[in-house]
Design a protein around this motif. Sequence first.
Motif, PDB file in Angstrom:
ATOM      1  N   SER A 241      -6.099 -52.794 105.786  1.00 34.83           N
ATOM      2  CA  SER A 241      -5.040 -53.682 106.184  1.00 34.83           C
ATOM      3  C   SER A 241      -5.627 -54.879 106.851  1.00 34.83           C
ATOM      4  CB  SER A 241      -4.832 -52.809 107.671  1.00 34.83           C
ATOM      5  OG  SER A 241      -3.783 -53.341 108.440  1.00 34.83           O
ATOM      6  N   PRO A 242      -4.887 -56.090 106.775  1.00 39.30           N
ATOM      7  CA  PRO A 242      -3.445 -55.999 106.404  1.00 39.30           C
ATOM      8  C   PRO A 242      -3.153 -56.011 105.062  1.00 39.30           C
ATOM      9  CG  PRO A 242      -4.325 -58.208 106.778  1.00 39.30           C
ATOM     10  CD  PRO A 242      -5.476 -57.432 107.288  1.00 39.30           C
ATOM     11  N   TYR A 243      -3.979 -55.765 104.088  1.00 40.53           N
ATOM     12  CA  TYR A 243      -3.523 -55.721 102.592  1.00 40.53           C
ATOM     13  C   TYR A 243      -3.775 -54.175 102.231  1.00 40.53           C
ATOM     14  CZ  TYR A 243      -5.203 -60.423 102.901  1.00 40.53           C
ATOM     15  OH  TYR A 243      -5.240 -61.937 103.059  1.00 40.53           O
ATOM     16  N   ASP A 244      -2.995 -53.965 101.205  1.00 40.67           N
ATOM     17  CA  ASP A 244      -2.946 -52.591 100.440  1.00 40.67           C
ATOM     18  C   ASP A 244      -3.400 -52.348  99.165  1.00 40.67           C
ATOM     19  OD1 ASP A 244      -1.015 -53.932  99.110  1.00 40.67           O
ATOM     20  OD2 ASP A 244       0.780 -52.708 100.227  1.00 40.67           O
ATOM     21  N   GLY A 245      -4.160 -53.455  98.513  1.00 43.15           N
ATOM     22  CA  GLY A 245      -4.599 -53.316  97.215  1.00 43.15           C
ATOM     23  C   GLY A 245      -3.523 -53.321  96.151  1.00 43.15           C
ATOM     24  N   SER A 246      -2.416 -53.680  96.403  1.00 42.36           N
ATOM     25  CA  SER A 246      -1.370 -53.594  95.521  1.00 42.36           C
ATOM     26  C   SER A 246      -1.069 -54.998  94.641  1.00 42.36           C
ATOM     27  CB  SER A 246      -0.257 -53.468  95.888  1.00 42.36           C
ATOM     28  OG  SER A 246       0.266 -54.360  96.774  1.00 42.36           O
ATOM     29  N   LYS A 247      -1.783 -56.230  95.106  1.00 47.92           N
ATOM     30  CA  LYS A 247      -1.607 -57.403  94.484  1.00 47.92           C
ATOM     31  C   LYS A 247      -2.842 -58.115  94.587  1.00 47.92           C
ATOM     32  CE  LYS A 247       2.954 -57.021  93.845  1.00 47.92           C
ATOM     33  NZ  LYS A 247       3.592 -57.013  92.412  1.00 47.92           N
ATOM     34  N   LEU A 248      -2.725 -59.291  93.752  1.00 49.35           N
ATOM     35  CA  LEU A 248      -3.751 -60.287  93.554  1.00 49.35           C
ATOM     36  C   LEU A 248      -3.609 -61.228  94.992  1.00 49.35           C
ATOM     37  CD1 LEU A 248      -6.351 -61.543  92.067  1.00 49.35           C
ATOM     38  CD2 LEU A 248      -4.923 -62.886  90.972  1.00 49.35           C
ATOM     39  N   ILE A 249      -4.722 -61.314  95.586  1.00 50.36           N
ATOM     40  CA  ILE A 249      -4.886 -62.301  96.880  1.00 50.36           C
ATOM     41  C   ILE A 249      -6.113 -63.183  96.702  1.00 50.36           C
ATOM     42  CG2 ILE A 249      -5.575 -62.325  99.445  1.00 50.36           C
ATOM     43  CD1 ILE A 249      -2.786 -60.745  98.653  1.00 50.36           C
ATOM     44  N   TYR A 250      -5.671 -64.623  97.382  1.00 59.04           N
ATOM     45  CA  TYR A 250      -6.705 -65.520  97.048  1.00 59.04           C
ATOM     46  C   TYR A 250      -7.175 -66.169  98.278  1.00 59.04           C
ATOM     47  CZ  TYR A 250      -3.785 -69.647  97.413  1.00 59.04           C
ATOM     48  OH  TYR A 250      -3.064 -70.836  97.937  1.00 59.04           O
ATOM     49  N   CYS A 251      -8.159 -66.844  98.401  1.00 58.98           N
ATOM     50  CA  CYS A 251      -8.368 -67.699  99.595  1.00 58.98           C
ATOM     51  C   CYS A 251      -9.267 -69.030  98.909  1.00 58.98           C
ATOM     52  CB  CYS A 251      -9.748 -67.185 100.325  1.00 58.98           C
ATOM     53  SG  CYS A 251      -9.223 -65.675 101.166  1.00 58.98           S
ATOM     54  N   SER A 252      -9.001 -70.103  99.553  1.00 57.97           N
ATOM     55  CA  SER A 252      -9.682 -71.424  98.793  1.00 57.97           C
ATOM     56  C   SER A 252      -9.948 -72.224 100.234  1.00 57.97           C
ATOM     57  CB  SER A 252      -8.417 -72.184  98.229  1.00 57.97           C
ATOM     58  OG  SER A 252      -7.545 -72.433  99.087  1.00 57.97           O
ATOM     59  N   GLY A 253     -11.076 -73.077  99.863  1.00 58.79           N
ATOM     60  CA  GLY A 253     -11.534 -73.968 100.788  1.00 58.79           C
ATOM     61  C   GLY A 253     -12.874 -74.406 100.379  1.00 58.79           C
ATOM     62  N   ASN A 254     -13.496 -75.371 101.219  1.00 62.41           N
ATOM     63  CA  ASN A 254     -14.614 -76.131 101.048  1.00 62.41           C
ATOM     64  C   ASN A 254     -15.851 -74.858 101.512  1.00 62.41           C
ATOM     65  OD1 ASN A 254     -13.823 -78.516  99.901  1.00 62.41           O
ATOM     66  ND2 ASN A 254     -13.126 -78.918 102.298  1.00 62.41           N
ATOM     67  N   SER A 255     -16.616 -74.542 100.596  1.00 63.63           N
ATOM     68  CA  SER A 255     -17.718 -73.698 100.816  1.00 63.63           C
ATOM     69  C   SER A 255     -19.104 -74.346 101.313  1.00 63.63           C
ATOM     70  CB  SER A 255     -18.141 -72.916  99.439  1.00 63.63           C
ATOM     71  OG  SER A 255     -18.765 -73.736  98.463  1.00 63.63           O
ATOM     72  N   SER A 256     -19.655 -73.443 101.921  1.00 68.39           N
ATOM     73  CA  SER A 256     -21.014 -74.072 102.474  1.00 68.39           C
ATOM     74  C   SER A 256     -21.903 -72.853 102.152  1.00 68.39           C
ATOM     75  CB  SER A 256     -20.944 -74.164 103.950  1.00 68.39           C
ATOM     76  OG  SER A 256     -20.615 -73.056 104.533  1.00 68.39           O
ATOM     77  N   LYS A 257     -23.465 -73.210 102.326  1.00 71.45           N
ATOM     78  CA  LYS A 257     -24.223 -72.244 102.211  1.00 71.45           C
ATOM     79  C   LYS A 257     -24.496 -71.491 103.630  1.00 71.45           C
ATOM     80  CE  LYS A 257     -29.174 -71.981 100.823  1.00 71.45           C
ATOM     81  NZ  LYS A 257     -30.622 -72.723 100.574  1.00 71.45           N
TER      82      LYS A 257
END
Length: 327
Positions: A241-257
């Motif tokens: 929760s809040p997801y249920d594994g049924s769909k492809l989810i994504y995140c995006s942004g500037n990564s750091s170490k």
Amino acid sequence: MRRHRTAAAILLAVGALLTGGLTATTAAHAAAPDPSPAPAPAPGPAAHQATAAEQLKARTFWTAERMRAAAPLDLRLGVDALKTLKAPEPGAVTTTVAPTAFPQAGGPWNGGGEVVKTSGRLFFTFQGRNSSCSANAVTSQNGSTVMTAGHCVKYQGSWHTNVVFVPAYDNGQAPYGQWTATKTLTTPQWEATEDINQDIGAAVLAPLNGQKLTAVTGAQGIQFNGGYNKQMYAFGFPAVSPYDGSKLIYCSGNSSKDWLFTQDHSLGCNMTGGSSGGPWFTGFDETAGTGLQVSVNSFGYVFLPNRMFGPYFGNEAKALYDRAQAS
């Protein structure tokens, strides 16, 4: 995605990396016999070969009902850290999100492209419990290799069984089939001490209906030693929760170490358990849905909600990939 209760566990993992240096001999002693034993070669990637019987069982084991019921590895292990995560704002994951949203802390991928087919859920049985992670198909010599997290193939001393990859998983449906693993692999560091810096795994899949995986799904490029602090897109199938594994989810942004205890990448992201093993891309083209994979979803700190960490793909990851693609 694994959640760590305390920093001590990370420090122990990092401590395992500390080793003694080798001392060079001088020219004067070079000709003399060296009574000390030669240093042992660095261990190669660890691998588990599924037997013919195991593969046969896996081919028929994962019904739609079992896939829907498979719980994320984190949850099945009784880890309650995810319960301490701050819930996202109402509508944050249920509202349709344009794929051009950048940065994106977590939402459904509606942009299409190759990533829809190369990404999928990885199902397996861990110590008698049916569980799931995420994985991604990459370019390879054998046309049958997916990358995932180390704990998605081996955990607490046990190699997972009944391992199958379902690309483009859609709420119990497998539009491109279920691909049975013939071999699973991880880094020697994860195999030996579950070093979180090397939480990387791979699976080699048997052909299906006379075709190899990437001939059906396509494949993403992969990059090693590409550096830090880049624009990243992370994908997965979170199932807590809040997801249920049924769909492809994504995140995006500037990564750091990671500024705390590891050498990992860090990205603002609210994906939960089940997303482990999902790909991180740099140079991602939203229209084509393609990029270079440089990490996988691995873990989060309990005290840093809505932040994901993924291992750096360095020489160890390259050795793992090379062994997998040659299998």
